[in-house]
Design a protein around this motif. Sequence first.
Motif, PDB file in Angstrom:
ATOM      1  N   ASP A  97       7.961   4.855   0.187  1.00 18.42           N
ATOM      2  CA  ASP A  97       6.575   4.608  -0.212  1.00 18.42           C
ATOM      3  C   ASP A  97       6.211   5.262  -1.540  1.00 18.42           C
ATOM      4  OD1 ASP A  97       6.383   7.295   0.446  1.00 18.42           O
ATOM      5  OD2 ASP A  97       4.712   7.033   1.853  1.00 18.42           O
ATOM      6  N   GLY A  98       7.191   5.895  -2.214  1.00 24.49           N
ATOM      7  CA  GLY A  98       6.953   6.520  -3.514  1.00 24.49           C
ATOM      8  C   GLY A  98       6.609   7.996  -3.445  1.00 24.49           C
ATOM      9  N   THR A  99       6.557   8.565  -2.249  1.00 24.97           N
ATOM     10  CA  THR A  99       6.244   9.988  -2.107  1.00 24.97           C
ATOM     11  C   THR A  99       7.444  10.835  -2.514  1.00 24.97           C
ATOM     12  OG1 THR A  99       4.727   9.531  -0.288  1.00 24.97           O
ATOM     13  CG2 THR A  99       5.513  11.802  -0.505  1.00 24.97           C
ATOM     14  N   LYS A 141       2.782  11.131  -5.448  1.00 20.50           N
ATOM     15  CA  LYS A 141       3.200   9.745  -5.248  1.00 20.50           C
ATOM     16  C   LYS A 141       3.546   9.080  -6.566  1.00 20.50           C
ATOM     17  CE  LYS A 141       2.585   7.496  -1.153  1.00 20.50           C
ATOM     18  NZ  LYS A 141       1.946   6.551  -0.384  1.00 20.50           N
ATOM     19  N   SER A 143       4.333   5.235  -8.240  1.00 22.23           N
ATOM     20  CA  SER A 143       4.073   3.834  -7.929  1.00 22.23           C
ATOM     21  C   SER A 143       4.838   2.963  -8.905  1.00 22.23           C
ATOM     22  CB  SER A 143       2.570   3.526  -7.966  1.00 22.23           C
ATOM     23  OG  SER A 143       2.026   3.830  -9.232  1.00 22.23           O
ATOM     24  N   PHE A 147       8.410   0.678  -5.026  1.00 21.08           N
ATOM     25  CA  PHE A 147       7.634   1.309  -3.974  1.00 21.08           C
ATOM     26  C   PHE A 147       6.527   0.399  -3.444  1.00 21.08           C
ATOM     27  CE2 PHE A 147       8.809   4.535  -7.232  1.00 21.08           C
ATOM     28  CZ  PHE A 147       9.957   4.965  -6.588  1.00 21.08           C
ATOM     29  N   THR A 148       6.510  -0.843  -3.866  1.00 20.82           N
ATOM     30  CA  THR A 148       5.518  -1.810  -3.402  1.00 20.82           C
ATOM     31  C   THR A 148       6.115  -2.582  -2.249  1.00 20.82           C
ATOM     32  OG1 THR A 148       4.722  -2.011  -5.664  1.00 20.82           O
ATOM     33  CG2 THR A 148       4.036  -3.707  -4.118  1.00 20.82           C
TER      34      THR A 148
END
Length: 149
Positions: A97-99, A141, A143, A147-148
């Motif tokens: 999720d980009g974390t 995070k 983006s 991560f989408t």
Amino acid sequence: MKNLTARLLCLLFLVAGPAWSQEGPQLQLPRVTLSAGMHLIQAQVAATPQERAVGLMHRKEMPANEGMLFAFEQPSEQCFWMKNTLLPLTAAFVADDGTIVNLADMQPQSLTSHCSTKPVRYVLEMNKGWFDKRGLKAGAKLSGPPFTR
């Protein structure tokens, strides 16, 4: 999930422009634009075993807001070392999720292993100190297209 990853990587290859390169065994890799808050990152994408093995080896410089995103087929503990890498780097181990899971400062030409603290699919290498100078720590995070979901 594997099919989604393959499609995402194909999309990255199609939309990415040519990558910067230097002398040495570097490959021309696709690029992706990522963001960390208001900070933009132009990252080369290393998605195959060969591309990941070469990584940033032998490069003598890297522009300030550029880096390399290592993309793996599935989340796993990822460990990196710096053999034949001339630049000091910081690795961000990044969840789907980009974390940012954790960060590791890495010294040039070292065999010291730096690992993710939990399974991740992505590792973003930037010039050492890039994340610190922008106040980015574990939990921040990123983006962008990878991560989408």
